[in-house]
Design a protein around this motif. Structure first.
Motif, short mmCIF file in Angstrom:
data_model
loop_
_atom_site.label_atom_id
_atom_site.label_comp_id
_atom_site.label_asym_id
_atom_site.label_seq_id
_atom_site.Cartn_x
_atom_site.Cartn_y
_atom_site.Cartn_z
N ARG A 125 0.73 -1.21 -0.06
CA ARG A 125 -0.08 0.17 0.04
C ARG A 125 0.98 1.22 0.17
O ARG A 125 0.80 2.19 -0.84
N TYR A 126 1.90 1.43 0.93
CA TYR A 126 2.73 2.56 0.99
C TYR A 126 4.01 2.63 0.36
O TYR A 126 4.45 3.77 0.05
N VAL A 127 4.60 1.57 -0.07
CA VAL A 127 5.68 1.57 -0.93
C VAL A 127 5.41 1.35 -2.21
O VAL A 127 5.88 2.43 -3.21
N PHE A 128 4.74 0.44 -2.67
CA PHE A 128 4.43 0.22 -4.16
C PHE A 128 2.83 0.87 -4.75
O PHE A 128 2.98 1.04 -5.85
N GLU A 129 2.26 1.28 -3.75
CA GLU A 129 0.85 2.14 -3.84
C GLU A 129 0.03 0.97 -4.66
O GLU A 129 -0.52 1.67 -5.53
N ARG A 130 0.09 -0.28 -4.42
CA ARG A 130 -0.58 -1.21 -5.27
C ARG A 130 -1.37 -2.24 -3.99
O ARG A 130 -1.12 -3.18 -3.76
N PRO A 131 -2.24 -1.44 -3.06
CA PRO A 131 -2.94 -2.28 -2.11
C PRO A 131 -3.66 -3.45 -2.58
O PRO A 131 -4.05 -3.58 -3.62
N THR A 132 -3.75 -4.36 -1.79
CA THR A 132 -4.50 -5.83 -2.10
C THR A 132 -5.95 -5.55 -1.71
O THR A 132 -6.45 -4.62 -1.01
N LEU A 133 -6.50 -6.52 -2.46
CA LEU A 133 -8.14 -6.58 -2.12
C LEU A 133 -8.30 -7.53 -1.08
O LEU A 133 -9.46 -7.95 -0.47
N TRP A 134 -7.34 -8.39 -0.69
CA TRP A 134 -7.51 -9.55 0.22
C TRP A 134 -6.92 -9.60 1.49
O TRP A 134 -7.27 -10.24 2.53
N ALA A 135 -6.11 -8.55 1.84
CA ALA A 135 -5.34 -8.65 2.96
C ALA A 135 -6.02 -8.25 4.24
O ALA A 135 -5.87 -8.88 5.21
N ASN A 136 -7.01 -7.37 4.23
CA ASN A 136 -7.76 -6.96 5.31
C ASN A 136 -8.63 -7.95 5.77
O ASN A 136 -8.88 -8.27 6.82
N GLU A 137 -9.37 -8.54 4.86
CA GLU A 137 -10.48 -9.64 5.18
C GLU A 137 -9.63 -11.00 5.85
O GLU A 137 -10.30 -11.54 6.89
N LEU A 138 -8.61 -11.19 4.98
CA LEU A 138 -7.54 -12.17 5.64
C LEU A 138 -7.11 -11.82 6.81
O LEU A 138 -7.29 -13.02 7.87
#
Length: 293
Positions: A126-139
């Motif tokens: 999220r903060y280094v590559f600016e490409r947050p995932t769609l699964w990390a929060n729910e996992l």
């Protein structure tokens, strides 16, 4: 019970169990469809989430990898229970059922490592590559739910749950035993009514494999509802095991000294010395000497 020797299998067994059980959970719709009633919606969901869609199913939906995981899971659990060892800081007296609780405690530790890794990965993306995932929060939420439940069972086995000893300590041993029986009975009664009241809903959510309704859409309601009932049952059984195991134990008198960390005291003694004249001198004379410089 022997203390933990730090053998590799003691950590590989829970890690392997977490991987195999994770596969089982993710592909649970295949087993439900193979052994349960037909469900077109569940079949469509399996088609979206199947990790090995190109493998031919053995019966109707589950393939050879799914059934291999189904066989390996109980074998790894038995291996883990047989090889788990007591760590030096853990409760000393064990029996057969305690092995199950402690092995589940080891699984909880592995889950915490996996949970931490997922969170670190998400922060980096999220903060280094600016490409947050769609699964990390729910996992993370999913794993945290399992950690919360299993940690409660481990805490019960270690006698680390919250207890108020103000009245308990001043009573004679026969009355303490009566208190133990009453508290254990209340735990078993709570477990019975919780299972009796929630089993139907939990079973329905499991059979239709109810999901979280997000982009990642994990089956959090389907799995955690059943897991709550399973863990509450194990906690009640562990409470009964503790009651019998501690029946003839000498009464423990609890004081304020129980909250003192002996390891921390040893480190402080090593730092300041027995007479307070070591490198980290914290005596009043030392402080006055520093002020005069």
């Amino acid at each position: 019970m022997h203390e933990k020797q730090g053998t590799l299998v003691e950590w590989l067994a829970p890690l392997a169990f977490c991987i195999v059980s994770g596969w089982l959970v993710w592909h649970a719709p295949a087993y439900i469809l193979d052994f349960g009633p037909e469900n077109g919606q569940l079949a469509a969901q399996l088609a979206r989430t199947d990790v090995t869609p190109n493998l031919s199913p053995i019966f109707a939906f589950a393939d050879i990898v799914d059934y291999a995981a189904l066989i390996l899971c109980p074998l790894l659990f038995i291996l883990g229970v047989m090889t788990v060892r007591r760590a030096s800081m853990e409760y000393e007296h064990w029996n057969g059922f305690d092995r199950i609780s402690v092995f589940l405690g080891r699984i909880t530790m592995i889950l915490i490592l996996i949970l931490t890794s997922v969170m670190i990965f998400e922060v980096m993306m999220r903060y280094v590559f600016e490409r947050p995932t769609l699964w990390a929060n729910e996992l993370s939420l999913w794993l945290a739910g399992f950690v919360f439940l299993l940690a409660g069972l481990y805490s019960m086995q270690q006698r680390g749950h919250i207890r108020i000893f103000l009245l308990y300590d001043i009573c004679p041993r026969w009355l303490q035993r009566l208190f133990d029986v009453i508290s254990t009975g209340l735990i078993v009664l709570f477990a019975f009514f919780l299972i009796y009241g929630a089993y139907g809903e939990a079973f329905q959510k499991f059979m239709r494999w109810e999901t979280f309704g997000t982009a990642f859409d994990p089956p959090i309601p389907a799995t955690l509802k059943i897991m709550v009932l399973l863990v509450v049952t194990l906690v009640a059984l562990q409470a009964v095991v503790n009651l019998f195991a501690d029946w003839n134990e000498e009464p423990v008198i609890h004081t304020a000294a129980d909250d003192i960390d002996e390891g921390e005291l040893e480190r402080l003694r090593a730092a300041v010395g027995d007479d307070g004249t070591a490198d980290l001198d914290v005596t009043r004379s030392a402080a006055q000497e520093r002020d005069t410089r």
